[in-house]
Design an enzyme around this catalytic site. Structure first.
Site, short mmCIF file in Angstrom:
data_model
loop_
_atom_site.label_atom_id
_atom_site.label_comp_id
_atom_site.label_asym_id
_atom_site.label_seq_id
_atom_site.Cartn_x
_atom_site.Cartn_y
_atom_site.Cartn_z
N HIS A 1 0.85 -1.19 0.00
CA HIS A 1 0.00 0.00 0.00
C HIS A 1 0.89 1.24 0.00
O HIS A 1 1.99 1.25 0.56
CB HIS A 1 -0.90 -0.01 1.24
CG HIS A 1 -1.97 1.04 1.21
ND1 HIS A 1 -1.74 2.35 1.55
CD2 HIS A 1 -3.28 0.97 0.87
CE1 HIS A 1 -2.85 3.04 1.43
NE2 HIS A 1 -3.80 2.23 1.02
N GLU B 1 -3.59 1.84 -7.39
CA GLU B 1 -3.75 2.96 -6.47
C GLU B 1 -3.20 4.23 -7.12
O GLU B 1 -1.98 4.38 -7.25
CB GLU B 1 -2.98 2.65 -5.18
CG GLU B 1 -3.32 3.53 -4.02
CD GLU B 1 -2.55 3.12 -2.76
OE1 GLU B 1 -2.86 3.70 -1.71
OE2 GLU B 1 -1.64 2.28 -2.84
#
Length: 232
Positions: free
Chosen positions: A107, A177
């Site tokens: 992430h 992302e």
């Protein structure tokens, strides 16, 4: 909390993740309400839709105990080491014991705020694969990389880092992302999302196999401006 969704042939995979900043009593109350009053009451076919919930480490056992059996649980991170003398680390083996089927890897907050490099994420992938768990791999480019037309290069590098550690691509989902939209005032259009998915699919087709490219679940891991996604 965030909701991500994408298709895999005739199935759909969704991820719910939350980050809370509240005292334990409030957090437990919120978690119970979210699980019992919302998630457990969702009407869908579990054979066609796979729902994955990713709480923080502290509440993972609680969430697993409350959620319906057909809703999976994911850790938000994992150690790059196995069991041993690694103070504060949560190993993949421990996550497996707590019935966490999925693990989030790479992430942007882990990469940016904790300095996680591609090599570390590859080590974590190896631990995940060793324990028979599944991974949601986050990839994406920063604003300067986007502006320098390096999207392909960045995403390819992130995927290449974990490629040799993946023993079963059926246990992988890839989440795009768009870091370049974070705190920049810039929005991502549906076409840009699709372009990013195509970058990933093309890489999979070329570097793994056409079959894996067709089957691997791709998730969108960013926010949405509803005005851009509303059909006239």
């Amino acid at each position: 909390f965030f909701f991500f969704s994408s298709r895999r042939r005739h199935t759909r995979s969704s991820l719910v993740s939350w980050a809370r900043r509240c005292v334990q009593e409030t957090a437990v109350s919120v978690i119970k309400e979210l699980c019992n009053l919302l998630l457990n009451k969702l009407q869908y076919d579990p054979t066609k839709i796979e729902l994955v919930v990713a709480p923080g480490f502290l509440h993972l056992p609680l969430v697993r105990a409350i959620l319906a059996d057909y809703i999976e649980v994911s850790s938000q991170d994992v150690s790059q080491y196995g069991n041993g003398e690694y103070t504060g680390e949560i190993s993949a083996k421990l996550l497996k014991q707590h019935k966490s089927k999925w693990v989030c890897l790479g992430h942007s907050e882990r990469r940016d705020k904790f300095g996680e490099k591609d090599e570390m994420i590859a080590q974590k992938m190896e631990q995940v694969m060793t324990q028979g768990l599944s991974a949601i791999v986050f990839v994406g480019e920063k604003v300067e990389e986007k502006d320098e037309n390096k999207s392909d290069e960045v995403i390819h590098k992130q995927l290449t880092a974990i490629k040799d550690k993946v023993v079963n691509w059926d246990r992988i989902a890839i989440a795009y992302e768009p870091i370049w939209t974070y705190n920049t005032g810039r929005n991502i259009s549906p076409d840009q999302v699709q372009d990013s998915m195509e970058i990933i699919k093309k890489w999979l087709k070329t570097n793994v196999s056409p079959d894996v490219a067709a089957k691997t679940r791709l998730l969108y891991a960013g926010s949405i401006n509803c005005l851009l996604y509303t059909s006239p």
